[in-house]
Each structure stands twice: as C-alpha cells, then as structure tokens.
Motif scaffolding. Structure first.
Motif, PDB file in Angstrom:
ATOM      1  N   PHE A   1      61.846  37.922  42.399  1.00 33.62           N
ATOM      2  CA  PHE A   1      61.176  36.650  42.673  1.00 33.62           C
ATOM      3  C   PHE A   1      60.229  36.353  41.514  1.00 33.62           C
ATOM      4  N   GLN A   2      59.852  35.095  41.376  1.00 28.18           N
ATOM      5  CA  GLN A   2      58.994  34.688  40.274  1.00 28.18           C
ATOM      6  C   GLN A   2      57.632  35.377  40.376  1.00 28.18           C
ATOM      7  N   GLY A   3      57.200  35.974  39.272  1.00 26.47           N
ATOM      8  CA  GLY A   3      55.940  36.691  39.253  1.00 26.47           C
ATOM      9  C   GLY A   3      56.062  38.136  39.686  1.00 26.47           C
ATOM     10  N   GLY A   4      57.260  38.551  40.081  1.00 26.04           N
ATOM     11  CA  GLY A   4      57.442  39.914  40.573  1.00 26.04           C
ATOM     12  C   GLY A   4      57.615  40.958  39.493  1.00 26.04           C
ATOM     13  N   ASP A   5      57.584  40.556  38.206  1.00 27.15           N
ATOM     14  CA  ASP A   5      57.745  41.518  37.124  1.00 27.15           C
ATOM     15  C   ASP A   5      56.413  42.105  36.659  1.00 27.15           C
ATOM     16  N   LYS A   6      55.303  41.625  37.206  1.00 28.06           N
ATOM     17  CA  LYS A   6      54.004  42.171  36.845  1.00 28.06           C
ATOM     18  C   LYS A   6      53.798  43.529  37.511  1.00 28.06           C
ATOM     19  N   ARG A   7      53.087  44.385  36.799  1.00 31.33           N
ATOM     20  CA  ARG A   7      52.758  45.700  37.346  1.00 31.33           C
ATOM     21  C   ARG A   7      51.300  45.720  37.783  1.00 31.33           C
ATOM     22  N   TYR A   8      51.023  46.543  38.778  1.00 29.89           N
ATOM     23  CA  TYR A   8      49.686  46.612  39.359  1.00 29.89           C
ATOM     24  C   TYR A   8      49.209  48.053  39.389  1.00 29.89           C
ATOM     25  N   ILE A   9      47.894  48.196  39.444  1.00 31.62           N
ATOM     26  CA  ILE A   9      47.313  49.512  39.633  1.00 31.62           C
ATOM     27  C   ILE A   9      46.443  49.477  40.874  1.00 31.62           C
ATOM     28  N   ASN A  10      45.941  50.631  41.259  1.00 27.20           N
ATOM     29  CA  ASN A  10      45.258  50.788  42.536  1.00 27.20           C
ATOM     30  C   ASN A  10      43.974  49.974  42.655  1.00 27.20           C
ATOM     31  N   ALA A  11      43.270  49.741  41.551  1.00 20.51           N
ATOM     32  CA  ALA A  11      41.985  49.044  41.622  1.00 20.51           C
ATOM     33  C   ALA A  11      42.201  47.585  41.981  1.00 20.51           C
ATOM     34  N   ALA A  12      42.172  47.307  43.276  1.00 14.74           N
ATOM     35  CA  ALA A  12      42.347  45.948  43.803  1.00 14.74           C
ATOM     36  C   ALA A  12      43.639  45.302  43.322  1.00 14.74           C
ATOM     37  N   ASN A  13      44.655  46.138  42.992  1.00 13.42           N
ATOM     38  CA  ASN A  13      45.960  45.630  42.562  1.00 13.42           C
ATOM     39  C   ASN A  13      45.847  44.668  41.381  1.00 13.42           C
ATOM     40  N   ILE A  14      45.147  45.124  40.330  1.00 10.90           N
ATOM     41  CA  ILE A  14      44.987  44.316  39.127  1.00 10.90           C
ATOM     42  C   ILE A  14      46.238  44.443  38.260  1.00 10.90           C
ATOM     43  N   PRO A  15      46.772  43.343  37.731  1.00 11.51           N
ATOM     44  CA  PRO A  15      47.909  43.439  36.799  1.00 11.51           C
ATOM     45  C   PRO A  15      47.550  44.315  35.604  1.00 11.51           C
ATOM     46  N   VAL A  16      48.466  45.130  35.165  1.00  5.83           N
ATOM     47  CA  VAL A  16      48.221  46.067  34.077  1.00  5.83           C
ATOM     48  C   VAL A  16      47.767  45.348  32.809  1.00  5.83           C
ATOM     49  N   ASP A  17      48.387  44.199  32.518  1.00  7.53           N
ATOM     50  CA  ASP A  17      48.045  43.501  31.275  1.00  7.53           C
ATOM     51  C   ASP A  17      46.672  42.818  31.336  1.00  7.53           C
ATOM     52  N   GLN A  18      45.991  42.845  32.507  1.00  8.72           N
ATOM     53  CA  GLN A  18      44.663  42.242  32.635  1.00  8.72           C
ATOM     54  C   GLN A  18      43.561  43.267  32.884  1.00  8.72           C
ATOM     55  N   ILE A  19      43.907  44.557  32.771  1.00 14.97           N
ATOM     56  CA  ILE A  19      42.935  45.588  33.112  1.00 14.97           C
ATOM     57  C   ILE A  19      41.727  45.557  32.169  1.00 14.97           C
ATOM     58  N   GLU A  20      41.951  45.288  30.863  1.00 11.91           N
ATOM     59  CA  GLU A  20      40.831  45.245  29.925  1.00 11.91           C
ATOM     60  C   GLU A  20      39.898  44.077  30.237  1.00 11.91           C
ATOM     61  N   GLU A  21      40.499  42.921  30.568  1.00 14.11           N
ATOM     62  CA  GLU A  21      39.673  41.773  30.952  1.00 14.11           C
ATOM     63  C   GLU A  21      38.885  42.078  32.220  1.00 14.11           C
ATOM     64  N   TRP A  22      39.515  42.777  33.147  1.00  9.81           N
ATOM     65  CA  TRP A  22      38.844  43.120  34.408  1.00  9.81           C
ATOM     66  C   TRP A  22      37.658  44.041  34.160  1.00  9.81           C
ATOM     67  N   ILE A  23      37.836  45.049  33.282  1.00  8.56           N
ATOM     68  CA  ILE A  23      36.751  45.973  32.971  1.00  8.56           C
ATOM     69  C   ILE A  23      35.608  45.230  32.275  1.00  8.56           C
ATOM     70  N   ALA A  24      35.958  44.342  31.333  1.00  4.94           N
ATOM     71  CA  ALA A  24      34.917  43.571  30.631  1.00  4.94           C
ATOM     72  C   ALA A  24      34.148  42.683  31.598  1.00  4.94           C
ATOM     73  N   ALA A  25      34.852  42.087  32.543  1.00  2.00           N
ATOM     74  CA  ALA A  25      34.198  41.232  33.542  1.00  2.00           C
ATOM     75  C   ALA A  25      33.271  42.043  34.435  1.00  2.00           C
ATOM     76  N   LYS A  26      33.692  43.253  34.806  1.00  2.00           N
ATOM     77  CA  LYS A  26      32.843  44.111  35.635  1.00  2.00           C
ATOM     78  C   LYS A  26      31.551  44.473  34.886  1.00  2.00           C
ATOM     79  N   ILE A  27      31.683  44.790  33.595  1.00  2.00           N
ATOM     80  CA  ILE A  27      30.492  45.128  32.793  1.00  2.00           C
ATOM     81  C   ILE A  27      29.568  43.919  32.674  1.00  2.00           C
ATOM     82  N   SER A  28      30.181  42.752  32.436  1.00  2.00           N
ATOM     83  CA  SER A  28      29.389  41.535  32.316  1.00  2.00           C
ATOM     84  C   SER A  28      28.642  41.237  33.606  1.00  2.00           C
ATOM     85  N   ASN A  29      29.337  41.366  34.745  1.00  5.45           N
ATOM     86  CA  ASN A  29      28.682  41.126  36.035  1.00  5.45           C
ATOM     87  C   ASN A  29      27.569  42.134  36.292  1.00  5.45           C
TER      88      ASN A  29
END
Length: 435
Positions: free
Chosen positions: A389-417
């Motif tokens: 299905f469309q969008g089903g090729d993204k991979r996720y990890i355990n931390a709130a099911n974040i897409p793998v390709d966005q993990i760096e952005e997620w970490i930067a956002a957490k630090i910023s917050n």
C-alpha cells in the motif's frame, strides 16, 4: 547471446505437428480404456507375488508411497505465482496455467504428478501446447516411455507409440517439453531412477514383509516329527504328512495325519524374535534417506521427540522442497516466459503456505521486524503474497514508530524542545555554574 526461441520455433522442422487439445478430442476415450496390462492392475495382482524390484512392485512398499506422497503434496500445496519486477518491488501477473494447465487436471494434480514422477522414476515430463505466437496454451504430462536424440545440435524427445493419450507428436523439440529431473549421474539429460539404484534396500523390505506375512499365516511354527518304527518313509508318505500339516496351518483342517508311533512337535517364534519388524524399520529408514525425506516423517514408531520432528519438518523444507522448487521455477521460466520478459518476470513458490498452522508465529515475527526497523510493512505483506500500500515502504523503529529516515530530525527536535524547556524554567541560567 540469448536464443530467439520464437524464430527458432518458426524455422525448425518438427516431424510432429503442433497440436491443440482439439486434436486430442478424437482419442480422449482412450483414457478410459483399461486392459489387464494396465500398470495399476498389474500392481494389485496378488497371485504369483515376487520380491523382484521394479517400478510396480516398489509401490507395494509403504515407505515408498509415503515418501512420494509427502514430496508430491509438499510441492503441489505451495502456491505458484508469476511475478514481474517493478521499481517498488514486484507485482503479481495473472497466469491461468498454474491453476488450470489442461482439461484433465487441476494445477495441484499437475504439479503433484510431475513431482512424484521426478522423485519416483527420476524424470517428470510435460508437453507444452503453444499458440501461433509461441505463447504457452496448455500443459499436459507425458506418460509414455521416451528416448532422446540430438539433431543439428538440438535436443529432441522421441516418444514411444504406447502413450496413454494418443495424438502427441512422436518427436518433440526440447523447448516444448517441461522436464523435471531427479539426481543426474550418467548424463545431464536425464535423472536416474532411485528404484533401480536402491533395489537391494527395497528388496529387503519386500522380503521382510513376505516373511512377516508367512509368520502370521502359520504362527511362525516349525514342525518336527520323531519316533516311529525306524523304517524310512517313501515319497508318498512324506508328501501326505506335509500336505496334512499345511492344511492345518491354513485352517483347512483341525487334525494332522501321521504314521503310527510318530510324535509331532512344533517350535514357535514371534515376529519380534524372528527380527522381521527390526528389518522392516531399518529398511524404511534407508528408504526415507533414499528419497531425501526425514525418517521421522516416514518410519513408524521412530521414537523422535517433538523438537526433533519440528526440526525435521524444517529440514525437509530447506533440504528437499527448496531445491526442487528452485529447479522447477527455473525450468518454467526457461520454457514458458517470453524472451522479451526474461529477467523481469519470474515464477515463485510461496513456502509460507507450508506453515499456515503457525500464522500467529509469523505475525509475531513481522511485528518484531517492523517495530525494530528490520523490514517495512510492505515487505511483510510481500512475504504473505499480499499487495503493498502507499507509504508502506517506510521503516519504523520502537521510539514512537519513527520512520528510520527521520530519526536524526526527531533527535534534533527532542534536543531543541529540551533546551526550550530549560530556558522557560531557568530563563537567567542562574544555576548553570553551580556544581
């Protein structure tokens, strides 16, 4: 250089015509004609039984039919589909011949028959009926004996005139024959018959069963005569006593007639004491190995524990069915896929169909794989032969099911917050220098 099969098909001279099923309709009734020479009729004959091993007597052995059944069913019960490679993975291409190869068989029956023949006789063959554009139209098993010859560097199959379904070409080019082989030793054109190669092991099984049958028939009794007046018996007297004892053993009489003064004694052996059961079990073990089937799937009372049986089932899939499936897929791709589609289309067996009883375990595997970024949801669906299905090729990890390709952005956002929170709670930074 790739061979242009269509041009080769058009240009070569074929001694037999390219037939359709309409050509077979005239002789279809021959399927129903059975005579006393029919192989199954000969197999079931009870008179003049022999321990000589051939393709017919081997089927009297339980272990042989069991091995052929598990191999044939193992291949046939897996779904076989045609796929085409795409930028996002693959897509299924409808292919009716996998489910409806000919008017006489379902796809299951067709593939089981060829798998059994390859395991049983060393070779399973089917004729490919083709449309004018050389595309496959129908598939029909070749049931008769055949020889092979090479003409101008090309392989031909020469069929005997005793084919059960009359009307097939007498000589067929190799490109029009699906040929599934067993173990090839003498040459790479044909597999060898395991029945002939292992005749001694099979003969031991038949002889053990024959001896066991006689044991149950006679009670494994051996008769001895002693006493008498010291006079020798003539041939007529000996035969009379022997016949009298045999009538007793066959329940045709309740008494034994012997000369005066002679006592009759007997010695009995149980089947276990005679060693027949051990011999049968040992031969069944050898037969299982002969067909590359785990003994726990064939031998009765093998004593295998549950963990061993489960491992044997896995070994059967990986060491027996997987090599066979790979061979069949390559033969189908070579003979059935158009030249311009080779490399992009392929046949594939779905081994997951062998594990339908453990669906919960598969779902747990997919859940763990998706949650840990090992596979994507679409990859999990492809394992089950399901469309993505469309969008089903993204991979996720355990931390709130974040897409793998966005993990760096997620970490930067957490630090910023986190920094923003600190600034709100301590806007002047008064405690920054405290130890």
């Amino acid at each position: 250089m790739l061979i242009n099969y269509i041009e080769l098909y058009k240009q070569r001279k074929i001694l037999g015509k390219n037939l359709t099923f309409n050509d077979l309709a005239k002789s279809r009734s021959s399927l129903l004609n059975t005579t006393s020479s029919n192989w199954f009729h000969a197999l079931m004959q009870s008179e003049n039984e022999t321990t000589e091993i051939n393709n017919y007597t081997a089927l009297r052995i339980t272990a042989v039919t069991k091995c052929l059944t598990v191999i044939g069913d193992g291949i046939a019960q897996m779904s076989l589909k045609l796929f085409e490679k795409t930028d996002s993975g693959r897509k299924e291409i409808p292919y009716p011949l996998t489910k409806d190869p000919n008017p006489y068989q379902t796809g299951y029956d067709f593939r089981k028959y060829l798998a059994v023949m390859a395991a049983y006789k060393g070779n399973g063959l089917a004729y490919i009926f083709r449309n004018p554009d050389y595309s496959p139209k129908s598939l029909l098993p070749i049931t008769c004996e055949y020889t092979q010859k090479i003409v101008n560097g090309e392989l031909y199959y020469v069929l005997s005139s005793e084919d059960l379904i009359q009307g097939l070409p007498r000589e067929i080019h190799a490109l029009d024959v699906l040929h599934f082989k067993g173990l090839c030793v003498d040459n790479y054109f044909n597999g060898i018959s395991p029945i002939k190669a292992h005749a001694k092991a099979l003969q031991l099984n038949l002889r053990s069963y024959t001896a066991l049958d006689n044991t149950f028939k006679t009670g494994s009794k051996k008769f001895f005569l002693k006493g008498g007046d010291g006079k020798s018996w003539d041939t007529t007297q000996q035969k009379a006593v022997k016949d009298s004892i045999e009538r007793l053993l066959n329940n045709e009489s309740s008494t034994v007639a012997v000369p005066a003064g002679v006592d009759v004694e007997s010695v009995s052996l149980t089947p276990a004491e005679a060693g027949y059961l051990e011999a049968i079990q040992a031969s069944e073990h050898d037969i299982a190995l002969m067909f590359n089937v785990p003994p726990s799937m064939v031998v009765r009372n093998s004593g295998a524990i549950k963990a061993t049986v489960e491992q044997d089932a896995l070994n059967f899939q990986n060491q027996t069915l997987l090599p066979l499936a790979t061979q069949y897929e390559q033969e189908l791709e070579r003979k059935l896929i158009p030249e311009n589609k080779k490399g992009s289309q392929y046949f594939k067996h779905n081994f997951n169909s062998l594990m339908r009883a453990s669906a919960s375990e598969r779902m747990n595997f997919f859940t763990q794989g998706i949650n840990n970024g090992i596979i994507s949801p679409n990859e999990a669906r492809r394992y089950e032969d399901m469309e993505g299905f469309q969008g089903g090729d993204k991979r996720y990890i355990n931390a709130a099911n974040i897409p793998v390709d966005q993990i760096e952005e997620w970490i930067a956002a957490k630090i910023s917050n986190l920094n923003k929170t600190n600034m709100i709670n301590n806007p002047e930074g008064e405690n920054n220098n405290e130890q």
